[in-house]
Design an enzyme around this catalytic site. Structure first.
Site, PDB file in Angstrom:
ATOM      1  N   GLY A 195      -1.306   4.751  -5.303  1.00 34.32           N
ATOM      2  CA  GLY A 195      -1.947   3.442  -5.231  1.00 34.32           C
ATOM      3  C   GLY A 195      -3.446   3.604  -5.126  1.00 34.32           C
ATOM      4  CG  HIS A 196      -5.786   5.350  -7.518  1.00 34.14           C
ATOM      5  ND1 HIS A 196      -5.982   6.119  -8.636  1.00 34.14           N
ATOM      6  CD2 HIS A 196      -5.267   6.195  -6.590  1.00 34.14           C
ATOM      7  CE1 HIS A 196      -5.609   7.357  -8.408  1.00 34.14           C
ATOM      8  NE2 HIS A 196      -5.165   7.429  -7.165  1.00 34.14           N
ATOM      9  CG  ASP A 245      -3.164   7.507   1.103  1.00 36.40           C
ATOM     10  OD1 ASP A 245      -2.844   6.739   0.175  1.00 36.40           O
ATOM     11  OD2 ASP A 245      -2.330   8.080   1.837  1.00 36.40           O
ATOM     12  CD  GLN A 259       1.097  11.267  -6.021  1.00 43.91           C
ATOM     13  OE1 GLN A 259       1.035  12.006  -6.982  1.00 43.91           O
ATOM     14  NE2 GLN A 259       1.458  10.007  -6.154  1.00 43.91           N
ATOM     15  CE  LYS A 289      -6.205  10.892  -5.517  1.00 43.09           C
ATOM     16  NZ  LYS A 289      -5.844  10.685  -4.092  1.00 43.09           N
TER      17      LYS A 289
END
Length: 430
Positions: free
Chosen positions: A41-42, A14, A225, A17
Site C-alpha cells: 500500500g503506497h 511502510d 514491502q 516509498k
C-alpha cells in the site's frame, strides 16, 4: 544525473516509498512495479488529498508517465480495475498509460480463501499475512500451475485451466480446512466480464522496457514491502513471498543489472513492522504511543497498527550490503520533532555477528538485545522544510550519524506526507 533509479525499502516495508516514487516521477518517463501484489500500500498526498495505491505504479499521478506492471507482480484483476476506477473518480485517467505483462500471475478467489484458511488453522502461530492471497498465488507460479494475465485472451484455455486449478484447491479447502468449495463457473463468469476492460493493457512489458532503455528514457523501478521481508534474505518465515531486494528488479522485469544506474534505499527515521516476526528495537512505552499516533502508523492495506521501535543500524547495514545501495532517503524525520532524545541501535548484545537476517530463525530471540547510541532531539518543527540548511543542527547531526552507520550518503529527506515536503540533498535527474 541518473537515468534509471530503483527505489526500494530497507526495513519491513511502510517506509514511505510511494511518496518518493511520486516525487521523482515528475521527471521520468516510466514507473515500473516489479514484484509483490495488492498486499502493498503506497500512500500519496497531493495538495493535502490522500491517494492510496496497491497495484498501480505511484508515478501515474503525473499525466506524462507510463506505468508498467511487470511479470514479477501477482495481480488481482478485480482489485486492479477497482483501483483504476478510483483514480478516475479522483481525476486521474490512465487509459493508454498502463501496460501489464502477460506473464504476471493472477490472484483469484481461491488464493484468498486458502490464505485465510491457513492463517486460521495456524492459530497463535499465524504468520500475519495480509489475507490477500499473495503467498498462494506465488506458490502456483513456482509450481507451474498459475493462471496468468495472458490467459485472459484465450477463453477456451482459460476455462480449461481454471476448472483444473479450482478442483485442486477445493480438494484442500473442503477436506482439510473444512471450508465451502469454490465454484469455478462463478470465477470464470467474473473474469470474462472484466477481460475487455484490461485487454489492450496486456503487452510485452519486457520489450517495452528494453526499447525505453534504447531510447534513453528515464525509468523508476518501484519496490513494494521492504528488504527484511524478502523471501530469501528477510526474517524468514515472517516474510513476503517475493524478492523485495534488488534481485527482484531483474527477475521481475527481464532487464539486466547493467541497466540500473542508481539504487535508493528508503529508510524511516525510526523503525516499524506490521504483523508477526522478530523486531529487536521494538518499543512498548510512551515513545511507542507517540510514534504510532504522530506518525499515523497504521497499515494502508490492512489498517493494522504497526509495531514501532528505534532505527536499527544493524538491519540498515545489512540492507545496504545485500542491495548494493547507492544512497539513502530518510522519511518521516518530522515525526521525531518532539522527542527530547533519539536512539539508534548500533549492535546487538550477546551476538557477535548476525551477518544475515534470514538467520533469525536459528537465533534465540531472547538473546537479541539492542545496544543504542543516544542523540539529543531538536524539539523544533521540521515539517515541510525543503532545504537541508534550514533543518535544526541536531536534526542534521542525526542524519549525519545515519550516514556514518550506513556508510553511504543520504540524498533525500522527507519532512512530511505531501510530495513537496521533501529535501533533495543531491540532484538525481532534476
Amino acid at each position: 544525473m541518473k537515468k534509471n533509479i530503483v527505489i526500494l525499502g530497507t526495513q519491513w516495508g511502510d517506509e514511505g516509498k510511494g511518496k518518493i516514487v511520486d516525487f521523482l516521477s515528475s521527471n521520468s518517463s516510466y514507473v515500473v512495479r516489479y514484484h509483490g501484489g495488492n498486499n502493498a500500500g503506497h500512500t500519496l498526498v497531493v495538495n493535502k488529498k490522500k491517494i492510496i495505491l496497491h497495484l498501480i505504479p505511484s508515478g501515474l499521478l503525473y499525466p506524462n508517465v507510463i506505468g508498467i506492471i511487470s511479470n514479477g507482480v501477482v495481480i488481482s484483476p478485480f482489485e486492479l480495475i477497482k483501483e483504476i476506477k478510483m483514480l478516475e473518480e479522483n481525476g486521474y485517467f490512465i487509459n493508454k498509460r498502463l501496460y501489464i505483462s502477460p506473464s504476471a500471475p493472477l490472484i483469484l478467489p481461491y488464493h484468498i480463501q486458502m490464505d485465510l484458511a491457513r492463517e486460521k488453522k495456524l492459530g497463535n502461530y499465524l504468520l500475519g499475512t495480509t489475507g490477500r492471497g499473495i503467498g498462494p498465488a506465488y506458490e502456483d507460479k513456482i509450481a507451474r500451475r498459475s493462471l496468468q494475465i495472458g490467459d485472459l485472451k484465450n477463453k477456451k484455455e482459460l476455462s480449461r485451466k481454471l476448472e483444473i486449478i479450482v478442483d485442486y484447491y477445493n480438494s484442500q479447502l473442503v477436506s482439510f480446512y473444512k471450508c465451502k468449495p469454490i465454484d469455478y463457473k462463478n470465477i470464470l463468469k467474473d473474469l470474462l466480464e472484466i477481460t475487455d476492460f484490461i485487454y489492450d493493457m496486456i503487452q510485452d512489458t519486457t520489450n517495452i522496457l528494453h526499447q525505453a532503455i534504447k531510447d534513453k528514457k528515464r525509468i523508476i523501478f518501484e519496490g513494494a514491502q521492504g528488504s527484511l521481508l524478502d523471501i530469501d534474505h528477510g526474517t524468514y518465515p515472517y516474510v513476503t513471498s517475493s524478492n523485495s531486494t534488488i534481485g527482484g528488479v531483474m527477475t521481475g522485469t527481464g532487464l539486466g543489472p547493467k541497466n540500473l544506474d542508481y539504487i535508493l534505499g528508503v529508510t524511516k527515521a525510526y523503525s516499524t513492522r506490521v504483523g508477526q516476526g522478530p523486531f529487536p528495537t521494538e518499543l512498548f512505552n510512551d515513545v511507542d504511543h507517540y510514534l504510532s499516533t504522530t506518525g499515523q502508523e497504521f497499515g494502508s492495506t490492512t489498517g493494522r497498527k504497526r509495531r514501532t521501535g528505534w532505527l536499527d543500524g544493524v538491519a540498515l547495514r545489512y540492507a545496504v550490503k545485500i542491495n548494493s545501495l547507492s544512497a539513502l532517503c530518510i522519511t518521516k524525520l518530522d515525526v521525531l520533532d518532539n522527542l527530547k532524545e533519539i536512539k539508534i541501535c548500533t549492535s546487538y548484545k550477546n551476538i557477535n555477528s548476525l551477518e544475515n537476517y534470514n538467520n533469525f530463525s536459528n537465533v534465540n530471540l531472547n538473546n537479541i538485545i539492542p545496544i543504542y547510541e543516544v542523540y539529543p532531539g531538536w524539539m523544533k518543527k521540521t515539517s515541510g522544510i525543503k532545504n537541508i540548511e534550514d533543518l535544526p543542527q541536531e536534526a542534521r547531526n542525526y542524519i549525519h550519524h545515519i550516514e556514518k552507520i550506513a556508510k553511504i550518503p543520504v540524498d533525500i529527506i522527507s519532512t512530511g506526507p505531501d510530495r513537496l515536503d521533501t529535501i533533495l540533498v543531491k540532484k538525481l535527474f532534476f
